[in-house]
Each structure stands twice: as C-alpha cells, then as structure tokens.
Design a protein around this motif. Structure first.
Motif, PDB file in Angstrom:
ATOM      1  N   UNK A  40       0.843  -1.148  -0.070  1.00 29.37           N
ATOM      2  CA  UNK A  40      -0.178   0.076  -0.064  1.00 29.37           C
ATOM      3  C   UNK A  40       0.976   1.157  -0.064  1.00 29.37           C
ATOM      4  N   UNK A  41       2.059   1.210   0.734  1.00 29.52           N
ATOM      5  CA  UNK A  41       2.851   2.328   0.729  1.00 29.52           C
ATOM      6  C   UNK A  41       3.551   2.818  -0.579  1.00 29.52           C
ATOM      7  N   UNK A  42       3.825   1.632  -1.114  1.00 32.97           N
ATOM      8  CA  UNK A  42       4.698   1.541  -2.400  1.00 32.97           C
ATOM      9  C   UNK A  42       3.708   2.053  -3.629  1.00 32.97           C
ATOM     10  N   UNK A  43       2.790   1.256  -3.817  1.00 31.08           N
ATOM     11  CA  UNK A  43       1.899   1.394  -5.049  1.00 31.08           C
ATOM     12  C   UNK A  43       0.611   2.383  -4.584  1.00 31.08           C
ATOM     13  N   UNK A  44       0.059   2.331  -3.476  1.00 30.44           N
ATOM     14  CA  UNK A  44      -1.130   3.116  -3.185  1.00 30.44           C
ATOM     15  C   UNK A  44      -0.585   4.644  -3.123  1.00 30.44           C
ATOM     16  N   UNK A  45       0.532   4.960  -2.419  1.00 30.98           N
ATOM     17  CA  UNK A  45       0.944   6.386  -2.004  1.00 30.98           C
ATOM     18  C   UNK A  45       2.238   6.812  -2.798  1.00 30.98           C
ATOM     19  N   UNK A  46       3.319   5.985  -2.960  1.00 35.26           N
ATOM     20  CA  UNK A  46       4.607   6.286  -3.592  1.00 35.26           C
ATOM     21  C   UNK A  46       4.321   6.640  -5.040  1.00 35.26           C
ATOM     22  N   UNK A  47       3.947   5.657  -5.688  1.00 32.83           N
ATOM     23  CA  UNK A  47       3.500   5.704  -7.213  1.00 32.83           C
ATOM     24  C   UNK A  47       2.388   6.867  -7.550  1.00 32.83           C
ATOM     25  N   UNK A  48       1.615   6.870  -6.636  1.00 38.79           N
ATOM     26  CA  UNK A  48       0.436   7.856  -6.773  1.00 38.79           C
ATOM     27  C   UNK A  48       1.021   9.511  -6.805  1.00 38.79           C
ATOM     28  N   UNK A  49       2.109   9.437  -6.370  1.00 35.60           N
ATOM     29  CA  UNK A  49       2.713  10.816  -6.174  1.00 35.60           C
ATOM     30  C   UNK A  49       3.829  11.154  -7.085  1.00 35.60           C
ATOM     31  N   UNK A  50       3.939  10.057  -8.186  1.00 32.82           N
ATOM     32  CA  UNK A  50       5.117  10.423  -8.918  1.00 32.82           C
ATOM     33  C   UNK A  50       4.494  11.351 -10.025  1.00 32.82           C
ATOM     34  N   UNK A  51       5.462  11.906 -10.848  1.00 30.74           N
ATOM     35  CA  UNK A  51       5.511  13.005 -11.691  1.00 30.74           C
ATOM     36  C   UNK A  51       4.767  12.650 -12.913  1.00 30.74           C
ATOM     37  N   UNK A  52       5.078  11.197 -13.428  1.00 33.40           N
ATOM     38  CA  UNK A  52       4.310  10.725 -14.741  1.00 33.40           C
ATOM     39  C   UNK A  52       3.492   9.777 -14.266  1.00 33.40           C
ATOM     40  N   UNK A  53       2.157   9.687 -15.000  1.00 40.38           N
ATOM     41  CA  UNK A  53       1.185   8.930 -14.756  1.00 40.38           C
ATOM     42  C   UNK A  53       0.479   8.661 -16.052  1.00 40.38           C
ATOM     43  N   UNK A  54       1.493   7.918 -16.937  1.00 36.76           N
ATOM     44  CA  UNK A  54       1.194   7.494 -18.334  1.00 36.76           C
ATOM     45  C   UNK A  54       1.513   6.063 -18.613  1.00 36.76           C
ATOM     46  N   UNK A  55       0.596   5.470 -19.374  1.00 35.98           N
ATOM     47  CA  UNK A  55       0.741   4.100 -19.664  1.00 35.98           C
ATOM     48  C   UNK A  55       1.706   3.938 -21.056  1.00 35.98           C
ATOM     49  N   UNK A  56       2.931   3.572 -20.815  1.00 34.07           N
ATOM     50  CA  UNK A  56       3.697   3.462 -21.823  1.00 34.07           C
ATOM     51  C   UNK A  56       4.864   2.341 -21.763  1.00 34.07           C
ATOM     52  N   UNK A  57       4.196   1.347 -22.341  1.00 37.86           N
ATOM     53  CA  UNK A  57       5.245   0.111 -22.412  1.00 37.86           C
ATOM     54  C   UNK A  57       6.545  -0.067 -22.873  1.00 37.86           C
ATOM     55  N   UNK A  58       6.826   1.054 -23.882  1.00 36.16           N
ATOM     56  CA  UNK A  58       8.063   0.998 -24.525  1.00 36.16           C
ATOM     57  C   UNK A  58       8.987   1.555 -23.571  1.00 36.16           C
ATOM     58  N   UNK A  59       8.551   2.477 -22.695  1.00 40.42           N
ATOM     59  CA  UNK A  59       9.681   2.969 -21.551  1.00 40.42           C
ATOM     60  C   UNK A  59       9.357   2.055 -20.318  1.00 40.42           C
ATOM     61  N   UNK A  60       8.446   1.168 -20.347  1.00 35.85           N
ATOM     62  CA  UNK A  60       8.432   0.335 -18.920  1.00 35.85           C
ATOM     63  C   UNK A  60       7.352   1.160 -17.928  1.00 35.85           C
TER      64      UNK A  60
END
Length: 354
Positions: A249-269
């Motif tokens: 929850x801390x990593x996925x629910x809060x940490x990644x939610x505050x990241x700058x980029x929120x786009x689905x881009x499989x080419x860049x992983x």
C-alpha cells in the motif's frame, strides 16, 4: 552433458591463448546468451560508467540454462543430504515424500533469505525505503538484481519437471502446482512490471516465513511431538503478512500515486496509471487474504489434532485405571497376604489326605 557442451567452447574461445578458431568464436558468442544476463547498457554517473540491464526475450534462454543448473543442484541436495537423513529416520512413504519436499524448499528459502538480504542491503533498499517507488519505472537493473530474478524464475520453473522426476502422487500434484504457479506469477509480474525493488523485499519476507515453516515441518515428521517451531512460524507468518500489505500500500498506493508521470507507456516500461495501481493492489490483497485463510485452516486442523491426541491420551489413562480396578475386584494384596474385600484373610483350604 548440456552444461559441458556450452561451457567448454566458451572456455576455449575466451581463456585459451592464441587466436581462437571460427567455431570457437561462434560457440563462445552463443554461450554467453545462456550464461550471462543480456540487454546490458552503460550509463554515466558521478562514480563513472555503470553497466545496467533490462529485460527481454533472450532472458528465456538464460533462464533455460539455469533451470538445468537447478535440476543438478536439486539432485545433489536430495542424494547427499536428504536421502542420508531418510535412511536413519525410517519414515513412511508419505512422510518421506513430504520430508523431501520440505527439505528442498528449506534449502531454497534459506539461500533466498541471505541472497535477497545481501542485495537489498548493498543496493540501499533497506536503509532508504523511498527507493522502492522513487524514479519509477525501474527499467535499468544492477547485475545482481537481474541475476537474482532470473535464478528465482529458473528455480520455480524447474519445479514443474521435478513433479515428474520425484514421482509425486496425483493427489499431491494440484497442491504443489498451486504454489509453484503463484510464485512464478508474482516474481514474473514484479520483474516485467518494473517493480523489482518492492518484489525483492516481499520475497525476503516470504522466504523468512516459509523457511521456518518447512524447518518446523521437518522436525514434526521426525517426531510428532515437536510442534514448538510451528508457534514461532505462526508469529512470523502473521507479521510478514502485515508488512507485505503495508509495504504494498505504501509503495503502490501512495508512492507511485505521487510520481510525476502517470502515463501508460510499455515501450519505456511505465505502467503507472490508476487502473494499474488498483489491479496490483487488488491482486496483492487477494493473495494475502488467501494465504491467511489457508493459515487459519491449518491452525484449526492442528488444534483438532491436538484435541484428538488429548482425548486418546485421556481414554488410554481411563482404560488403564479400569484395568487396575478389575484386577482388584477379587481381592488385593497387603503385606504380601491376599485379603478379601471386607479386609479379612481368607481361610486356607484343607488338604485331603491321600
């Protein structure tokens, strides 16, 4: 034979002095695909040029090679350690099969604990928990992180043919397939979704709990009264489940939610979208809930077995006491003389003269 066919040309092409032959060049180049992780790239940093890795299709070839290595190590542990212990214990076929299963998994989880602890410590994942979600996606991996994941996948993929080699009973195959597939699914998911840092810590927690369980199981098969380690495992299991959910929850629910980029881009992983985070958290919650349900079911079964053993012991004690009472119904001994129930000594019978 497979290992020799791959490694001997590699040694001839790389380490022998003089100009290698054309065949040696080709075989050495192909052998590197089997032995070493692929898709390396150099990045500049403050410490100089550092080599990082990312995943690709060629990883399947490397995993295939290490599946054969794992099969050999599995046979070594079985022959030189577990078989010798089984000869001394004289277990039944059912207990012997489960003892071998727990012995193999105890060795694997012990190695995983020390290996993942070393990698997490040297990479700074333990000292700085923010690294679990900072600068996501973690496309570029250090050598030891990628090699760790390749070996983990190789181990659990090797467990599929081992079901045939170990001649596992048909009724045992669904149970073993269940946790093999779950391990492959979670490890491959963390590897391909670039959640390798979180996956490494979760594997560390899982391996600690599983190592204690299989050690307790081995002691139980040697003597059914040895159940104290199951209590220690129960505490570690519950704590590891709480830490797993908390870190997820801390990593996925809060940490990644505050990241700058929120786009689905499989080419860049990059898979950091709201749907992605919800699906991953849902899968984690479902798996942890299922494991807790299995844990509660196991504890209830243990409690029933303990109650049944206590009832059998009480019944045996009652039967023994009743047997003593029956023996005293006709009389009892006092100072070496048999006396009747009223306490008087029976009169001796007169012997008739011949």
């Amino acid at each position: 034979m497979f290992i020799l066919c791959v490694t001997i040309p590699l040694l001839n092409g790389c380490f022998m002095s003089g100009r290698p032959s054309c065949f040696g060049k080709v075989t050495a180049k192909n052998a590197f695909i089997f032995i070493l992780p692929q898709y390396n790239s150099s990045l500049q940093s403050l410490d100089g040029e550092i080599v990082y890795y990312h995943y690709g299709v060629k990883d399947l070839v490397t995993i295939l090679f290490y599946i054969f290595i794992t099969l050999i190590l599995h046979a070594v542990v079985q022959e030189y350690f577990l078989d010798k212990i089984n000869r001394r214990l004289h277990l039944s076929k059912v207990k012997q099969s489960r003892f071998n299963e727990s012995g193999q998994l105890a060795v694997y989880h012990l190695v995983s604990v020390f290996w993942s602890l070393y990698v997490a410590g040297t990479e700074g994942y333990l000292s700085n928990p923010k690294t679990l979600w900072e600068s996501y996606p973690h496309v570029y991996l250090p050598f030891q992180v990628k090699f760790f994941y390749l070996c983990q996948l190789a181990y659990w993929l090797h467990a599929l043919p081992e079901l045939y080699f170990q001649k596992v009973k048909k009724e045992e195959i669904p149970r073993q397939l269940q946790y093999i597939v779950l391990y492959i699914f979670h490890i491959a998911g963390a590897y391909m979704l670039n959640l390798t840092r979180l996956g490494l810590i979760l594997l560390l927690l899982q391996s600690v709990a599983e190592f204690l369980f299989h050690i307790a199981r081995m002691f139980y098969f040697t003597d059914e009264n040895n159940q104290k380690l199951f209590n220690a495992w129960a505490v570690v299991f519950v704590v590891s489940r709480l830490f797993t959910l908390t870190l997820s929850v801390l990593t996925i629910g809060f940490g990644l939610a505050r990241a700058e980029i929120h786009t689905f881009n499989p080419d860049k992983g990059n898979f950091n979208t709201l749907l992605f985070r919800m699906v991953v958290l849902l899968m984690m919650c479902v798996s942890q809930t299922w494991m807790m349900w299995r844990f509660i079911h196991f504890q209830l079964r243990r409690w029933r077995e303990e109650q049944a053993m206590k009832k059998r012991a009480a019944l045996a004690a009652t039967t023994k006491q009743q047997t003593k009472v029956l023996k005293r119904e006709s009389g009892f001994h006092e100072n070496g003389v048999v006396k009747a129930e009223n306490g008087s000594t029976p009169r001796p019978k007169k012997l008739k003269s011949p």
